[in-house]
Structure formats: structure tokens, C-alpha cells
Scaffold this motif. Structure first.
Motif, PDB file in Angstrom:
ATOM      1  N   THR A   1       0.834  -1.220   0.000  1.00 20.49           N
ATOM      2  CA  THR A   1       0.000   0.000   0.000  1.00 20.49           C
ATOM      3  C   THR A   1       0.857   1.254   0.000  1.00 20.49           C
ATOM      4  O   THR A   1       0.610   2.173  -0.780  1.00 20.49           O
ATOM      5  CB  THR A   1      -0.885   0.096   1.263  1.00 20.49           C
TER       6      THR A   1
ATOM      7  N   GLN B   1      -2.283  -0.726  -7.115  1.00 21.73           N
ATOM      8  CA  GLN B   1      -2.460   0.387  -6.200  1.00 21.73           C
ATOM      9  C   GLN B   1      -1.963   1.700  -6.828  1.00 21.73           C
ATOM     10  O   GLN B   1      -2.648   2.717  -6.802  1.00 21.73           O
ATOM     11  CB  GLN B   1      -1.649   0.065  -4.934  1.00 21.73           C
TER      12      GLN B   1
ATOM     13  N   GLN C   1      -8.928   1.924   0.118  1.00 22.72           N
ATOM     14  CA  GLN C   1      -8.214   0.990  -0.734  1.00 22.72           C
ATOM     15  C   GLN C   1      -7.787  -0.264   0.023  1.00 22.72           C
ATOM     16  O   GLN C   1      -7.611  -1.319  -0.552  1.00 22.72           O
ATOM     17  CB  GLN C   1      -6.960   1.680  -1.295  1.00 22.72           C
ATOM     18  N   MET C   2      -7.613  -0.101   1.333  1.00 25.47           N
ATOM     19  CA  MET C   2      -7.131  -1.211   2.147  1.00 25.47           C
ATOM     20  C   MET C   2      -8.019  -2.445   1.982  1.00 25.47           C
ATOM     21  O   MET C   2      -7.520  -3.561   1.855  1.00 25.47           O
ATOM     22  CB  MET C   2      -7.132  -0.746   3.605  1.00 25.47           C
TER      23      MET C   2
ATOM     24  N   LEU D   1      -7.371  -4.164  -1.195  1.00 29.23           N
ATOM     25  CA  LEU D   1      -6.058  -4.778  -1.245  1.00 29.23           C
ATOM     26  C   LEU D   1      -6.053  -6.116  -0.512  1.00 29.23           C
ATOM     27  O   LEU D   1      -5.369  -7.062  -0.908  1.00 29.23           O
ATOM     28  CB  LEU D   1      -5.051  -3.829  -0.600  1.00 29.23           C
TER      29      LEU D   1
END
Lengths: 731, 326
Positions: B108, B205, B259-260, B263
Motif C-alpha cells: 500500500t 495500487q 483501498q485497504m 487490497l
């Protein structure tokens, strides 16, 4: 070419790549020079090239702009310098003050940091020293408690305070030239007066030359030494300010001056208006760009563009007929209105390019003036009593708790008789718009009562069938807002926009009425299939007015109807509104912060401060003999577009910002006594302690004044106001 | 600032508790551990299955409330229960957590940084060849599923290793088995193993961030305050970074947190493909084994991770935008 000029612009041309490879000429041959300590105003409407020319001078135009000519700063040619060399001059030699300081300051930096950064760009000083200098500068521009305020962020400042910060940044490096681009345009008149004072202080402190870019002739009259009037990218007249206002030599300048509503003129005087709208840069033809709108145009004007020729000491004008000794201010045929007479010639001349619709002046109706004056004292179309609108002020995101109240409208009473105009005036935050929205919502008010067209809203909203019963009331009240582009759906042709209210109210055949409406507001019936974006600003506002009239309302709410328009088209809209009122017997609730416009249209006026009416009554009487100190200060802050008057008159400059209507919970002190007293020049000058005590302890109620059906809310209405703050002293 | 973060942390603790409880209830009511045992060959007697299930707190004959209460009591004391194979969930999680965290953390952060840089360059060079190239490549990566990207990376790595003549970039497992040497040798070895899997996470990402950063940057490029900064004599580069990028970064902080979640889905593929024994691999396997407690533990892990990312993004937000602090 004088040697002592610090900034000398010669034959500046700026063009941008346009559609189909045709360049758009934004500036076409501008020349001027300013000396130290001198103020030059560049006056023009939107699209006249006034801002582009200043951005060109400091080299901040986008890279696709083509700039030719010469810009000399202290004898050094600036055009052609690279970014590194230009950056040394920007901010240090030539500084800028921009309009709209909310967006002009980076939101994430403290104002002190921002000023310190501006200093450190040019000087090798420690950040502590720069910060100390920033605090000094903030003090110079009149920010109270500068050491603490330097640590605040731009959003914690009011518009006026932010503009002071901008000026502090501009003078941080002792520039030789300050270019101020519409520095007071987004501000309240009271704040505008303060900012102009600060600019004067800044000029004194640095001895810089000021180039003031503005559309406001009132500001020019009071502040500038010389002026250049720009039209369609060209200077059309340059002169010392006194001469320009006394005897304009170019019909455009004359038209601008005589189309201005003025505080010192009476009510209902028909404004001379310039027909049409400023041309778009894409459609400039061969002739004089002003010819299609000019009452004096001859054939030569339509074929050849006149040069800017020197016609006297420091005076130049670009007009073929300059030498003929025409009386430009009088118009070609006396006072009957050059605009009206010219309306036949204007459309053809301008509509040849791009087929853009033009703006014909509303056809004058000679008989209109003969229609009987509305019967004063007729049944009221709107009665508001003690209207209250408070919003809770909350804090916290999950558990919201109430920490105070926004007292947006705090006890307002109004009456509008059929066929008359009531104006609501006040600074931002005074509750003008909230009052209007409460009326337009047609809901039971939070407090007090509203009665529209004889229907009490509380009664109307009770029982069954509210929607059906409200329908006729809804049809009887209409609104026109400030920005016509935002209030007209861009995806609907004008015909549909006008038909929409008709269909909503169940009228079957709309085409005939749509035609009638378009003609009523001075547009052509054939325009019905065009979209709003195809019209000029003034024409769009005419469409908005036509839509408001669709259902034959008796009361029209006009919320800043001309504020977003160019100066030269305002007069046309104001005249149209006056004509419609006479013909249709409309009542207007006219909201405006522009007192000169209000002076022109209003029969009665209500002055709002902090959600309350502080002065109310017949417009002539209020404007000629204002009694409440706030009204006096407001009127005094409006610049008069006449340099002789403007420079001699004494002004009351209100200290501080327009106050906030927020009252925190538990803050009993805020509600005690007269709420205007913190800014009141009269209170500040009162000598007897018992008189002051009265202001501090008792909230003044509206009390009748004189015999002219007037009232004002002040304890000391008969007191002489000695507290005229002299020009040059700011809070 | 302190009060602001404290308020956030309290908020997050409530959310984590809620997410984990709901996760357990969902797993406990939809997974069927009984079947896992019943399908063994030869089928064990019902009584012994019941006994095992009872012992593991997985018996569907026990009311859900009772199982939940038993589980929750354990969780409060730090015991996440037993896996279906009667090992400690907490111990297993402890082993695997570090593996996943290492991947996710590097993926990330490097992805966001690279994406921001690319987006910035793309915006200030709008419509130039470099902008077009970055735009093309980022859409290419965005439209490639993680598992395809990972496989392609594997192939690429093989080529690189062949060219280098040695295993420069190992791509199987997280460490070389039976490696001798000091701690430094081990560190380098782990670092080498980390490169390719991290890259597979980072690319997507970065591609996504570059798109958002580009449009955020384009929004502020025309802003009046950049013009003001330039008018004070600041040159283009510094003005764009100090006034433009600084402001355009603020919305990225929020994106970072959201976004975590995405991911963590991607990391499951990455772990499977590169043979890392992390949480993602365990999660998929646990569902297959009807392992309620392990799944609940995974929900807890995900919640904590997402909320840590949220906290990080709050801190970043507060640092970038002083207006939210008070």
C-alpha cells in the motif's frame, strides 16, 4: 514616453488560440504608463481584456497565449523574460491583489506563514524574522490582534479580512507597482470602503503605483487619478478621472456613466441604457466594436475601427466623431432614451456574426407612462409580521449537540401594497435571503406570520388538500434570482422553460403564451427554440423574468436581479422591470445589496441588520434623510460615480466586519441591548453615560419617525451623528 | 490533534467490535463444521462428532446465543478459540499475521507514493506524451486481474533471473528454507523474496492512485491560490508542489483507507500464487474447512487492519489539512 514611469505598457496584444484555428484577440493594442504614487484605473466589463492585460504584464498567462508589444518595468523589458527572471520581479517589483480572497489564499497555510513565505521568496531572512515582519504587515493593513491572527487559517477570516491579508502579501516586498484586479468586487459596500482605505494606506506605505482594474465607476471616481476605459480588448478612452466623468469623449464611456443608477438621483428616473451586450471576442467585425450598440454610429463606424487618438493633454479617445462636438451625455434626441430609439438598428448589426441572438431593448411603450400610478394603499399582497427563522448550530459528528443559534431572521415585519416595490437592503448575513426564502416556501413560519395575497400561510398549511389550495397562491408569487445561467436548466430550450410553469399549473395550450411572454420581455418569439447558453447574460435574465411572469403573478420576488450582470446591460433590465410593473401592476420585493439600484427602483425600503429591520419607510425619505446610524453608514459607504462629489464628501466607515447572526448558548450578553452598538459610530460618540447605558441595556424597538410613515430602531434618533470617521483612519 | 485522534480511536473500537461480532454470527450460522467431520472416511460415530464439536464450541445443536457468548468470553480474554483441527486460532494467527502485514504494508505505502508521483507528473504535463503514457499504462494495469498480473510477474522474474544467471529475485515462499548465516543474511533474503509479490500488489495500487491524483491535481492547477503564489514570485515548480500538490493530496488520504479493503482481497491471490502462508491463504482454506473460529478471527484481523488504515489516513488528513484538527 516619460522617464519616471515605473510601468509602461506599449501596444500590448494578447491572443489565444480559438476554434477553427482562428486566434481570439483578447487585448488589441493597449498602452499605458503609471508613475510612482499614481493610481491608474482600467475600467471595463467582462471580456474587455482588462484582467488579461494585467496577467500578461506579469507573465502569468497560460503558455498558449500569444503576447506581443512591450511591457517595461523601470525601463526593463519584461516580455520575453524567462520564468526565473520574471519570478524575481513578481511580488518584489510588481505585486498583485486579486479578487475573491477566499480562493486566492491557499487554505492549508496560516496567513502569517503565507505572508512570511512571500517575503522569503525574495529575501534571505530567517523564518522568525519573516514571521515578525508578517505580523507588522498585518497590523499595517488593520488586522486587530495581529500576532494571534497571524496563526489563523484563511477560512477563519471574513472576506474583508482575507482581502487585507492579500494586500499585506502584496506590499510585503515594497513593490513599485501594485496591480489590484477587482479588489473589492465580492465584498459588502461597508467592507469595500474599508478595503479602499487599506489600499490607500498601502500606497502611502510603499509609494507604489497602483493599477486598479475594476468595472465599478464609483470606485474609480473615488480612488483613481487617471482611467483607461476598455471595450472589446481595446482602450477606447483615456483621461484624468475628473475629465472622464465630467465630459466623456467616447459614446461607450458616456453610455456607461449615464446608465449607472446613482444614489444622488431620484427614484424612478428612467435610466439610459446601452442596447445589446458586450461583443464576444469571436465575433468582432471590421468596424468599431461598439458601433452596433452606439446611438451615434455612422456608416464609417461600421466599416473602419477608429484609432485611439490624442485629443488633449493626457486625453485620448477612439471615436470617429470625437471632433464633432456631440453632446454624448444628452443622447441624440434628448432624454427620451437613446436605448429605446436605437433598438431597431442594434439587432441586425450584431447578429451577423455567429448568429448569436442580440439583446434588443424592451420596446418603449409611449403610453406606458400614461398608465395610472398604482393606487397606494390598495390591498397588501404581502404582509409579514414578526417573522422568525432560527437555525440550531450544532457541533460534533456522532453525538450532535446544540451549541448555539443562528438567528438568521429575528422578528421582521413588512408590507407590500399591490403595484409597489419594497426593497430589502443589508450586508451579507443580515437575513435578506432567508426572509425571502421563508416567504417563497409558503410554509407555516417558525415564528410570526406571513400572509401572501391575503392568504395566511399558517391557515393555508392546515387541514386537507394543502397542495391544491396552495396552487393559486403559488401562481400568484414568482421569483427571479441573481444568476440567470444557474437558475435556467441548460438542457431545456427557452420555449420549454417558459411553458413549464404553465403545464405545471394545468394550462393546456402554451405556445401562444410563450410567444407573448418572450415579446413582453423584449426578446423575439423565434428565440423559443434556443438554449439558455445561446443568450447573453442580460437576455438570460430576461428569460428568467419571462418565466416568472408566466402565471401572471401579482408579487415578484427579485433577489439581486442585476448583480451578476455587466454594468452596461443592468440599466436595460431595470427599465424592463419598471415597464412591466407599470403595465401589469406587479408588486416587487426587491432584494439587493446595491443601494444605488435600490434608490432607483424602490417605493419603500427596509434596512436589515442581524435579522432585524432597523429602518423602514418611504424610500425617498429614507435615502434623503437616513436616521438610523446603520443606514447612514451604509449609504455613506456607497461610492458616488462623480470624482468631485466623491472626494469631498465625508464618510462613515464602519469598523469591523458584518456581524455574525450566531449567538452561542448561554451568551446572554450578546442578546442584551442594541445589537448594532459594537459597530455603531453614534454609540461610540455618545458622551452621557446614561445615554450609553440605554444602548447597552435595552434593545431598541422600531419607533415611528417623523410623519412620512417611517420607523427606525434606535434610542437616539434625534442625536446628531458626530462620529464621522475621517477618511484614512481605519479600524 | 490528540483529542481528535482519541475520538477517532474510540469510534474505531466500537466499529471493530461490531464487525467482529457480526462476522462470527454470520460464520457460525452459515458454515457447517458438523459436515466437515461427517464427511470423513470412515464416518465417525455421531456421539464422538458431537463431543468434538462441543469441545471446539462448534456444535450447531447448541443455541447460537450460547456459542456466541462462549466465544465472546474467550475473545475478551484474548483467546480466539480453537481451529477445527483443535489448534489455537490465536497462535496460528500470530504466525501468519506478520507475513500478510509485511506484504500489505509495503504494497500500500509504495503503491500510494508511486501513484501520487505519477499522477502529479501526469497532471502538470497534461496531454503531453508522458501523460498519455502514464494514462495508458495505468489503465492497462487496472484492467488486468491481480492473479494474471502475478503470473505475468512470475514469468518476467524467471527471465530476469535467467539473465542474471543467479536467483536474484526468488518468487516462491517468503524465505529460503534452511538458509544459513547471520541476521543480515536473513534480512536480505527476506527482502529479496518480498520484491516480486509486493510489486504485484503495488502496481494496481499505483495505477489507481495515479488516476485519482491526476484529477485532484488538475482541479487545483487552475486554482486562484496557485496564481497568488506565483504572483508573489514563487517559481512554477515550487508553487505546484507547495500549494498545488499539498492541497491535492488531501483527498488521497481518504482513498488510502478505503483501498485497504480492496487490497486485502488482492493479497489472497498474491499469497496463493507466490506460496506465502499468510492470512489470505488461511482465510480461503478455513472457509473450505468450515472453520468458524478461524473465519471470525480473519474478520477481526481485516477489521483491525482497515481501521488502522483509517487511522493512518486520519492522521495524514489532519497533517495535510489543518482545518480538520479543531
Amino acid at each position: 514616453m516619460s522617464d519616471d514611469a515605473v510601468l509602461e505598457v506599449t501596444d500590448l496584444h494578447v491572443s489565444f488560440p480559438g476554434e477553427k484555428g482562428r486566434p481570439l484577440a483578447a487585448v488589441r493594442g493597449l498602452s499605458y504608463q503609471v508613475r510612482r504614487g499614481e493610481t491608474l484605473a482600467i475600467v471595463g466589463e467582462s471580456g474587455s481584456g482588462k484582467s488579461v492585460s494585467s496577467m500578461a504584464a506579469i507573465g502569468l498567462l497560460p503558455t498558449n497565449a500569444k503576447v506581443t508589444g512591450s511591457v517595461r518595468f523601470r525601463g526593463r523589458e519584461l516580455l520575453g523574460l524567462n520564468d526565473k527572471e520574471m519570478s524575481r520581479i513578481r511580488g518584489a517589483g510588481i505585486a498583485m491583489v486579486f479578487q475573491d480572497p477566499l480562493s486566492a489564499l491557499t487554505p492549508v497555510y496560516r496567513v502569517g506563514e503565507a505572508i512570511a513565505a512571500a517575503i522569503r521568496v525574495h529575501r534571505e531572512v530567517t523564518s522568525d524574522a519573516a514571521m515578525r515582519r508578517a505580523v507588522e504587515l498585518l497590523e499595517l493593513v488593520g488586522i486587530p490582534d495581529p500576532a494571534r491572527r497571524a496563526l489563523a487559517f484563511p477560512h477563519e477570516f471574513s472576506g474583508g479580512m482575507r482581502q487585507r491579508v492579500m494586500i499585506a502579501m502584496a506590499i510585503a516586498n515594497d513593490p513599485d507597482v501594485i496591480i489590484a484586479d477587482e479588489p473589492t468586487t465580492a465584498l459588502d459596500v461597508t467592507v469595500q470602503a474599508q478595503i479602499l482605505e487599506v489600499l490607500a494606506t498601502a500606497k502611502q506605505a510603499t509609494g507604489a503605483a497602483i493599477v486598479l482594474i475594476t468595472h465599478d465607476l464609483g470606485v474609480v471616481a473615488g480612488f483613481a487619478d487617471r482611467a483607461a476605459v476598455m471595450y472589446a480588448g481595446r482602450p477606447v478612452e483615456t483621461a484624468a478621472v475628473e475629465e472622464l466623468f465630467a465630459a466623456p469623449k467616447m459614446p461607450y464611456t458616456a453610455g456607461l456613466l449615464s446608465s449607472l443608477p446613482r444614489l444622488d438621483a431620484g427614484r424612478g428616473v428612467r435610466l439610459r441604457s446601452i442596447p445589446g451586450a458586450p461583443p464576444s471576442l469571436a465575433e468582432l467585425g471590421a468596424g468599431c466594436p461598439f458601433a452596433p450598440r452606439c446611438a451615434f454610429a455612422v456608416d464609417l463606424c461600421r466599416t473602419t475601427e477608429p484609432e485611439l487618438l490624442e485629443i488633449g493633454q493626457g486625453r485620448a479617445a477612439a471615436c470617429h466623431r470625437t471632433g464633432e462636438g456631440l453632446d454624448l451625455m444628452a443622447g441624440p434626441s434628448g432624454d427620451s432614451g437613446l436605448a429605446d430609439q436605437d433598438s431597431d438598428t442594434a439587432p441586425e448589426a450584431a447578429s451577423d456574426a455567429e448568429g448569436a441572438p442580440t439583446e434588443p431593448e424592451a420596446p418603449a411603450k409611449p403610453e406606458a407612462a400614461a398608465v395610472a400610478e398604482p393606487i397606494v394603499g390598495a390591498e397588501p399582497v404581502l404582509t409579514v409580521r414578526d417573522l422568525i427563522k432560527h437555525h440550531p448550530l450544532t457541533k460534533g459528528s456522532i453525538i450532535r449537540r446544540r451549541i448555539g443559534t443562528v438567528r438568521a431572521v429575528d422578528g421582521v415585519s413588512l408590507d407590500i401594497a399591490a403595484g409597489t416595490t419594497l426593497a430589502l437592503v443589508g450586508e451579507s448575513g443580515s437575513g435578506k435571503t432567508t426572509t425571502v426564502m421563508e416567504i417563497l416556501r409558503l410554509r407555516t413560519p417558525q415564528g410570526g406570520s406571513i400572509s401572501v395575497l391575503g392568504q395566511d400561510l399558517e391557515a393555508l398549511n392546515q387541514g386537507r388538500g394543502v397542495r391544491r389550495r396552495a396552487q393559486p397562491v403559488r401562481a400568484g408569487i414568482a421569483a427571479v434570482f441573481q444568476d440567470p445561467l444557474a437558475s435556467l436548466d441548460p438542457r431545456l430550450p427557452v420555449g420549454d422553460l417558459l411553458a413549464e410553469p404553465l403545464r405545471t399549473h394545468g394550462h393546456g395550450k402554451t405556445a401562444g403564451r410563450v410567444r407573448e411572454l418572450l415579446e413582453m420581455v423584449g426578446l423575439e418569439a423565434s428565440h423559443a427554440n434556443r438554449f439558455p447558453r445561446e443568450f447573453s447574460g442580460g437576455q438570460r435574465q430576461r428569460v428568467a423574468i419571462a418565466r416568472a411572469l408566466a402565471l401572471e403573478p401579482r408579487l415578484v420576488v427579485l433577489d439581486e436581479p442585476v448583480s451578476a450582470l455587466d454594468v452596461s446591460v443592468r440599466a436595460g433590465i431595470l427599465n424592463l422591470l419598471a415597464d412591466l410593473q407599470r403595465e401589469l401592476g406587479l408588486a416587487y420585493l426587491f432584494v439587493s445589496h446595491d443601494l444605488a439600484v435600490v434608490r432607483h427602483v424602490a417605493d419603500r425600503v427596509a434596512v436589515l441588520n442581524l435579522g432585524r429591520i432597523v429602518e423602514y419607510g418611504d424610500a425617498d425619505s429614507v435615502f434623503e434623510d437616513p436616521r438610523h446610524p446603520y443606514t447612514r453608514a451604509l449609504l455613506s459607504a456607497v461610492p458616488v460615480p462623480d470624482p468631485v462629489v466623491e472626494r469631498q464628501r465625508e464618510r462613515i466607515v464602519l469598523p469591523g466586519d458584518p456581524p455574525s447572526p450566531v449567538v452561542l448558548d448561554g451568551d446572554a450578553e450578546a442578546l442584551r441591548g442594541c445589537r448594532f452598538r459594537s459597530r455603531c459610530p453614534l454609540y461610540a460618540a455618545l458622551e452621557k453615560p446614561e445615554a450609553r447605558e440605554l444602548c447597552e441595556s435595552t434593545d431598541p424597538a422600531l419607533t415611528p419617525v417623523g410623519d412620512a410613515d417611517r420607523s427606525a430602531a434606535c434610542h437616539h434618533l434625534d442625536a446628531w451623528v458626530p462620529a464621522l470617521v475621517q477618511s484614512g483612519t481605519v479600524a | 490533534m490528540g483529542a481528535f485522534l482519541l475520538r477517532r480511536i474510540v469510534n474505531y473500537l466500537v466499529l471493530i467490535t461490531l464487525a467482529t461480532c457480526l462476522g462470527y454470527l454470520l460464520a457460525a450460522s452459515s458454515l457447517s463444521p458438523r459436515e466437515y467431520f461427517a464427511q470423513r472416511q470412515p464416518p465417525p460415530p455421531v456421539a464422538s462428532v458431537n463431543a468434538t464439536l462441543n469441545q471446539l464450541n462448534l456444535n450447531d445443536k447448541t443455541p447460537l446465543e450460547d456459542r456466541f457468548a462462549h466465544w465472546a468470553k474467550g475473545v475478551v480474554t484474548g483467546d480466539l478459540g480453537k481451529t477445527i483441527d483443535d489448534t489455537s486460532v490465536s497462535a496460528e494467527m500470530g504466525r501468519r499475521m506478520g507475513v500478510t502485514l509485511r506484504l500489505v504494508l509495503f504494497g500500500t505505502i509504495s503503491g500510494a507514493l508511486v501513484g501520487v508521483a505519477l499522477g502529479f507528473i501526469s497532471a502538470i504535463r497534461q496531454y503531453r506524451p508522458s501523460d498519455h503514457t502514464i494514462t495508458f499504462l495505468s489503465f492497462l494495469v487496472l484492467s488486468t486481474p491481480v492473479f494474471l498480473l502475478a503470473v505475468l510477474l512470475k514469468i518476467g522474474t524467471v527471465k530476469i533471473n535467467q539473465a542474471a544467471g543467479t536467483t536474484l529475485l526468488p518468487y516462491t515462499g517468503e524465505t529460503t528454507a534452511g538458509l544459513a548465516g547471520g541476521w543480515f543474511r536473513h534480512l536480505v533474503d527476506r527482502g529479496q523474496h518480498l520484491v516480486v509479490p509486493t510489486l504485484s500488489l503495488m502496481l494496481g495500487q499505483a495505477a489507481l492512485f495515479s488516476r485519482y491524483q491526476r484529477s485532484a491535481m488538475l482541479d487545483v492547477l487552475g486554482a486562484d491560490y496557485i496564481r497568488t503564489a506565483r504572483a508573489t514570485g514563487m517559481r512554477r515548480g515550487p508553487a505546484l508542489v507547495k500549494h498545488g500538490l499539498r492541497t491535492a493530496l488531501i483527498p488521497m488520504a481518504t482513498l488510502f483507507a478505503y483501498q485497504m479493503g480492496m487490497l486485502l482481497t488482492g493479497v489472497t491471490f498474491t499469497e496463493k500464487i507466490f506460496g506465502w502462508h499468510g492470512m489470505g491463504e488461511w482465510f480461503v482454506d478455513s472457509i473450505g474447512r468450515q472453520d468458524v473460529n478461524a473465519v471470525a478471527a480473519m474478520v477481526l484481523f481485516t477489521a483491525v487492519l482497515i481501521l488502522i488504515a483509517g487511522l493512518l489516513s486520519d492522521i495524514a488528513h489532519a497533517l495535510l489539512d489543518p482545518r480538520v484538527r479543531d
